[in-house]
Design an enzyme around this catalytic site. Structure first.
Site, mmCIF file in Angstrom:
data_model
loop_
_atom_site.group_PDB
_atom_site.id
_atom_site.type_symbol
_atom_site.label_atom_id
_atom_site.label_comp_id
_atom_site.label_asym_id
_atom_site.label_seq_id
_atom_site.Cartn_x
_atom_site.Cartn_y
_atom_site.Cartn_z
ATOM 1 N N HIS A 131 66.307 50.353 48.702
ATOM 2 C CA HIS A 131 66.623 49.685 49.975
ATOM 3 C C HIS A 131 68.011 49.059 49.812
ATOM 4 O O HIS A 131 68.395 48.669 48.706
ATOM 5 C CB HIS A 131 65.568 48.599 50.197
ATOM 6 C CG HIS A 131 65.606 47.926 51.523
ATOM 7 N ND1 HIS A 131 66.526 46.957 51.821
ATOM 8 C CD2 HIS A 131 64.824 48.064 52.623
ATOM 9 C CE1 HIS A 131 66.302 46.537 53.063
ATOM 10 N NE2 HIS A 131 65.279 47.187 53.572
ATOM 11 N N ASP A 208 61.494 45.631 42.451
ATOM 12 C CA ASP A 208 61.424 45.277 43.870
ATOM 13 C C ASP A 208 60.040 45.700 44.370
ATOM 14 O O ASP A 208 59.772 46.885 44.550
ATOM 15 C CB ASP A 208 62.537 46.009 44.631
ATOM 16 C CG ASP A 208 62.444 45.816 46.141
ATOM 17 O OD1 ASP A 208 61.453 45.220 46.612
ATOM 18 O OD2 ASP A 208 63.362 46.266 46.844
ATOM 19 N N GLN A 211 57.504 46.636 48.900
ATOM 20 C CA GLN A 211 56.646 47.635 49.540
ATOM 21 C C GLN A 211 55.419 47.978 48.715
ATOM 22 O O GLN A 211 54.549 48.703 49.188
ATOM 23 C CB GLN A 211 57.452 48.918 49.808
ATOM 24 C CG GLN A 211 58.554 48.750 50.828
ATOM 25 C CD GLN A 211 58.029 48.557 52.245
ATOM 26 O OE1 GLN A 211 56.915 48.957 52.574
ATOM 27 N NE2 GLN A 211 58.825 47.934 53.101
ATOM 28 N N LYS A 234 55.466 41.020 54.547
ATOM 29 C CA LYS A 234 54.981 42.394 54.527
ATOM 30 C C LYS A 234 53.535 42.453 54.037
ATOM 31 O O LYS A 234 52.940 43.514 53.935
ATOM 32 C CB LYS A 234 55.877 43.253 53.636
ATOM 33 C CG LYS A 234 57.276 43.439 54.213
ATOM 34 C CD LYS A 234 58.048 44.467 53.438
ATOM 35 C CE LYS A 234 59.540 44.410 53.702
ATOM 36 N NZ LYS A 234 59.927 44.852 55.037
ATOM 37 N N CYS A 372 67.159 51.272 56.295
ATOM 38 C CA CYS A 372 67.976 50.557 55.291
ATOM 39 C C CYS A 372 68.028 51.326 53.976
ATOM 40 O O CYS A 372 68.105 50.731 52.898
ATOM 41 C CB CYS A 372 67.484 49.139 55.039
ATOM 42 S SG CYS A 372 67.661 48.059 56.456
#
Lengths: 414, 140
Positions: A131, A208, A211, A234, A372
């Protein structure tokens, strides 16, 4: 209230409808089908209430006051830290720092590492999936310091080419910063492979998890990485709050990217002694209500059980991939049996923007565009995709409706 | 035709669809498909108005005191909207172009496409059309 497989599809919908008031509305005359969970999930009533209860009963500044409200707010805030740390299996809750979200966390690490760890000409390894939030902070550092970003390429099936990583590592390599799940494709990074290489070359890893955390149970202590970041919004929590996990080493060694009130023992105009632990990294008044809302979202997830959520979402993904495959005009990206609840596709010859615009007319919320991840789009040689992403409240019936309307849209665009 | 006359013509054309949004969008898609909007050679980098998602190309030429616009988009619904904008503003005087408020878009129920999310580049395109008109006025 649990989503168990013994609940019928209808029962699930009724139950979920009560918990997520926003989902019970019509958009353009059709019941809302919310398939944009990769961008942000909706919030259960209990999260909304935890935030409003805080302002109704406990609002006060934390870690400072002697009065009752301040003590109460401080306790609730620190309890939130414990609840979230406990969920991610982080034994020492001081390793969990509240930030404004994943983007903020990555920026804090990048700015901190730039102060004394990264040297001129160093190299950082990223993946093609990243991202923009896990590219730009490193790119800015690289531009200012003659640094270099090296990128793990994709294989034909759009999984990462792990075999190529060794060749990217040099004596200048200082960090691997990688996403655990591609926000565009839903494909899962094999962290075990990354870790083995990192260990061999003594490289720190930033994961990261923006997600991945919404879709899978993660034991962060066992993961044994240096930095782990994710966002509340999220995973059924509020916007504007997230976490930065630091390994014990970096909790002591990461230079402060920002400083201010609440982080200190003593201050003179010449010199400051900082407190130890998480508070050192949380200057100013934090997003207290956000932290409480995040903890409540974690309680919501725990009540369902992440295993159950993952199982439900897996069923949705399998079904949606199956239906999409039956539509000849659809091109799917990153199709895979083992993936998070994210699917990207295009309609042959059509712009994703048109597909998304028309689906919205049927009350179906999807994401369109580059998500993104422009470098990934360049790699796939496309402008963008249509992305559908699921959460606990989505149903097989919604996927049926979506598939039927998608066919209609394809005919309209013909 | 004046801007107002063209606007009224479009409003009348869309009234035919009533509440049937599917028919309305099919018409919009047809508008996008049928019109050759811009010379392929003019679809250059400098003429791109970058929306977040769809892109718009705009070219302005002057003809006897009026401005002639040609334009295009890579998304068909955006292109349909572009066709409407061009139909209203092209071949008009700079004074009239600057004054145009494009309220017909609301009247035909397509105002959502002019929302400021910058997703489709349409708002930027209208701004660019007005800038062209201003520039022309400044020169004359």
């Amino acid at each position: 209230m649990k989503v168990r497989s013994r609940l019928t599809e209808a029962e699930k919908i009724i139950d979920i409808g009560l918990q997520f008031p926003i989902l019970k509305q019509n958009i353009n005359g059709n019941p809302l089908v919310y398939f944009d969970n990769g961008a942000t999930t909706q919030k259960p009533l209990r999260v909304i209430e935890a935030i409003s209860d805080y302002y109704k009963t406990s609002n006060s500044n934390i870690h400072r006051g002697v009065h009752t409200l301040s003590r109460r707010a401080t306790e609730e805030f620190e309890q939130a830290r414990k609840t979230i740390a406990n969920y991610f299996q982080i034994k020492n809750d001081q390793q969990l720092i509240f930030t404004a979200g994943t983007t903020d966390s990555i920026n804090m690490v990048a700015e901190g590492l730039a102060k004394n760890y990264l040297q001129e000409g160093d190299e950082i390894i990223l993946s093609t999936y990243e991202h923009h939030s896990n590219i730009l902070p490193w790119q800015i550092w690289a531009q200012e310091n003659k640094g270099k970003l090296k990128v793990i390429p994709l294989l034909k099936d759009q999984t990462l080419d792990y075999g190529a990583i060794e060749g990217l590592i040099s004596s200048k390599t200082k960090l691997i910063a990688i996403t655990q799940v591609s926000n565009t494709l839903g494909l899962i990074t094999d962290l075990a492979k990354i870790k083995a290489l990192a260990k061999k070359h003594h490289l720190p890893i930033l994961v990261d998890a923006a997600q991945s955390a919404p879709h899978m149970a993660i034991d962060v202590d066992k993961l044994e990485v240096d930095f782990f970041v994710c966002s509340a919004h999220k995973m059924y929590g509020p916007t504007g709050v997230g976490i930065l996990y630091l390994s014990p080493k970096w909790l002591n060694e990461l230079p402060l990217a920002r400083t201010g009130g609440g982080t200190i023992k003593t201050v003179t105009f010449e010199k400051t002694d900082y407190v130890e632990g998480a508070l050192r990294f949380e200057p100013g008044t934090p997003n207290i209500a956000g932290a409480l809302g995040f903890a409540e979202a974690i309680c919501f997830i725990k009540e369902f059980g992440m295993e159950e959520i993952a199982k439900h979402e897996h069923e949705l993904v399998q079904y949606a991939q199956k239906l999409l495959k039956e539509i000849p005009e659809v091109i799917m990206y990153g199709e895979n049996d083992n993936k998070a609840a994210v699917i990207s596709f295009n309609v042959r010859g059509q712009h994703p923007f048109d597909v998304g615009t028309l689906l919205d007319k049927y009350g179906i919320a999807v994401r369109t565009g580059h998500h993104c991840t422009q470098p990934l789009m360049q790699c796939l040689n496309i402008q963008g995709t249509v992305r559908i992403s699921f959460a606990v409240y989505n149903t097989l019936a919604e996927i049926d409706f979506f598939s039927e309307k998608l066919k209609k849209v394809i005919r309209m665009l013909g | 035709m004046s801007i107002e006359e063209v606007e009224n013509e479009i409003i009348e054309e869309f009234e035919f669809f009533g509440e049937d949004w599917e028919a309305k969008y099919e018409h919009l898609i047809d508008l996008g498909k049928n019109l050759p909007l811009i010379d392929a050679a003019l679809k250059t980098e400098e003429r791109i108005i970058q929306g977040c998602q769809s892109r718009v190309w705009l070219n302005a030429e002057q003809k006897e005191g009026r401005i002639v616009f040609t334009a295009d988009s890579d998304a068909i619904i955006t292109k349909g909207m572009v066709a409407l904008m061009v139909r209203v503003l092209s071949n008009q005087t700079p004074e009239d172009i600057i004054k145009a408020n494009m309220s017909f878009v609301d009247k035909i129920g397509l105002k959502e496409h002019l929302s400021p999310t910058r997703a489709n580049g349409l708002v930027s395109m209208i701004n660019q059309m007005k800038k062209e008109a201003l520039a022309k006025l400044a020169k004359s």
